[in-house]
Design a protein around this motif. Structure first.
Motif, PDB file in Angstrom:
ATOM      1  N   SER A  42      10.549   0.405 -36.273  1.00 57.82           N
ATOM      2  CA  SER A  42      11.576   1.412 -35.966  1.00 57.82           C
ATOM      3  C   SER A  42      12.589   0.877 -34.964  1.00 57.82           C
ATOM      4  N   GLU A  43      12.119   0.146 -33.963  1.00 60.16           N
ATOM      5  CA  GLU A  43      13.042  -0.422 -32.975  1.00 60.16           C
ATOM      6  C   GLU A  43      13.994  -1.421 -33.622  1.00 60.16           C
ATOM      7  N   ARG A  44      13.514  -2.179 -34.587  1.00 60.70           N
ATOM      8  CA  ARG A  44      14.361  -3.173 -35.245  1.00 60.70           C
ATOM      9  C   ARG A  44      15.545  -2.540 -35.958  1.00 60.70           C
ATOM     10  N   VAL A  45      15.317  -1.399 -36.598  1.00 58.50           N
ATOM     11  CA  VAL A  45      16.396  -0.750 -37.355  1.00 58.50           C
ATOM     12  C   VAL A  45      17.011   0.428 -36.605  1.00 58.50           C
ATOM     13  N   LYS A  46      16.501   0.694 -35.415  1.00 60.41           N
ATOM     14  CA  LYS A  46      17.013   1.785 -34.564  1.00 60.41           C
ATOM     15  C   LYS A  46      16.917   3.155 -35.232  1.00 60.41           C
ATOM     16  N   ARG A  47      15.854   3.365 -36.016  1.00 56.37           N
ATOM     17  CA  ARG A  47      15.553   4.679 -36.597  1.00 56.37           C
ATOM     18  C   ARG A  47      14.066   4.712 -36.912  1.00 56.37           C
ATOM     19  N   SER A  48      13.532   5.904 -37.056  1.00 58.89           N
ATOM     20  CA  SER A  48      12.099   6.037 -37.315  1.00 58.89           C
ATOM     21  C   SER A  48      11.779   5.686 -38.763  1.00 58.89           C
ATOM     22  N   ILE A  49      10.907   4.726 -38.940  1.00 59.29           N
ATOM     23  CA  ILE A  49      10.446   4.352 -40.281  1.00 59.29           C
ATOM     24  C   ILE A  49       8.941   4.102 -40.239  1.00 59.29           C
ATOM     25  N   VAL A  50       8.332   4.183 -41.389  1.00 61.30           N
ATOM     26  CA  VAL A  50       6.909   3.874 -41.499  1.00 61.30           C
ATOM     27  C   VAL A  50       6.763   2.756 -42.526  1.00 61.30           C
ATOM     28  N   PRO A  51       6.497   1.523 -42.069  1.00 55.99           N
ATOM     29  CA  PRO A  51       6.345   0.416 -43.009  1.00 55.99           C
ATOM     30  C   PRO A  51       5.045   0.537 -43.814  1.00 55.99           C
ATOM     31  N   GLU A  52       5.019  -0.099 -44.947  1.00 56.70           N
ATOM     32  CA  GLU A  52       3.856  -0.039 -45.850  1.00 56.70           C
ATOM     33  C   GLU A  52       2.566  -0.446 -45.147  1.00 56.70           C
ATOM     34  N   THR A  53       2.625  -1.469 -44.310  1.00 55.67           N
ATOM     35  CA  THR A  53       1.405  -1.951 -43.652  1.00 55.67           C
ATOM     36  C   THR A  53       0.813  -0.920 -42.698  1.00 55.67           C
ATOM     37  N   PHE A  54       1.637   0.048 -42.249  1.00 54.87           N
ATOM     38  CA  PHE A  54       1.124   1.140 -41.423  1.00 54.87           C
ATOM     39  C   PHE A  54      -0.043   1.820 -42.134  1.00 54.87           C
ATOM     40  N   TRP A  55       0.087   2.062 -43.440  1.00 61.22           N
ATOM     41  CA  TRP A  55      -0.948   2.765 -44.200  1.00 61.22           C
ATOM     42  C   TRP A  55      -2.185   1.899 -44.388  1.00 61.22           C
ATOM     43  N   TYR A  56      -2.016   0.572 -44.486  1.00 57.94           N
ATOM     44  CA  TYR A  56      -3.185  -0.308 -44.616  1.00 57.94           C
ATOM     45  C   TYR A  56      -3.980  -0.343 -43.311  1.00 57.94           C
ATOM     46  N   PHE A  57      -3.275  -0.448 -42.172  1.00 58.52           N
ATOM     47  CA  PHE A  57      -3.964  -0.380 -40.885  1.00 58.52           C
ATOM     48  C   PHE A  57      -4.632   0.981 -40.708  1.00 58.52           C
ATOM     49  N   SER A  58      -3.944   2.050 -41.131  1.00 57.25           N
ATOM     50  CA  SER A  58      -4.507   3.399 -41.022  1.00 57.25           C
ATOM     51  C   SER A  58      -5.802   3.501 -41.818  1.00 57.25           C
ATOM     52  N   PHE A  59      -5.773   3.013 -43.059  1.00 58.65           N
ATOM     53  CA  PHE A  59      -6.953   3.107 -43.908  1.00 58.65           C
ATOM     54  C   PHE A  59      -8.093   2.258 -43.342  1.00 58.65           C
ATOM     55  N   ALA A  60      -7.780   1.008 -42.940  1.00 58.62           N
ATOM     56  CA  ALA A  60      -8.825   0.124 -42.394  1.00 58.62           C
ATOM     57  C   ALA A  60      -9.426   0.721 -41.125  1.00 58.62           C
TER      58      ALA A  60
END
Length: 116
Positions: A42-60
């Motif tokens: 989110s900091e890189r693009v200066k807006r709130s985003i949820v990258p795909e890997t967020f869900w993999y870390f969440s699941f693991a």
């Protein structure tokens, strides 16, 4: 917890129990990493985003914490993590389904593609 109590606890912890404590901390680290990853993206693009890997870390992390909760016989954590696992799995499924649809559209003959 004061130092004396911690020392007493430490002296009584078996190797197996210590392995479970380490596993529990590893599971918590998975959850922490998803927030770090989301924050950096989110900091890189200066807006709130949820990258795909967020869900993999969440699941693991959710799966690991669920296993840890089963070992600890903690029904509150079990229920919370089990509910989260369904949400994380659904989001991963939606990501994969979207990718399949995009690949199929990209590979379709030009005359069969949707209006470009």
């Amino acid at each position: 917890m004061d130092i004396a109590k911690f020392s007493q606890w430490w002296a009584q912890v078996s190797d197996v129990e210590m392995a479970w404590v380490i596993f529990g901390f590893a599971a918590q680290s998975m959850f922490f990493m998803r927030f770090v990853l989301q924050w950096i993206a989110s900091e890189r693009v200066k807006r709130s985003i949820v990258p795909e890997t967020f869900w993999y870390f969440s699941f693991a992390g959710g799966l690991m914490l669920f296993v840890y909760a089963v070992h600890r016989a903690d029904p509150v954590i079990m229920l919370g993590q089990l509910a989260g696992l369904f949400i994380y799995a659904r989001n991963i499924y939606l990501i994969w389904a979207h990718k399949r649809t995009e690949r199929a559209a990209a590979n379709a003959p030009a005359g069969l593609r949707a209006a470009e």
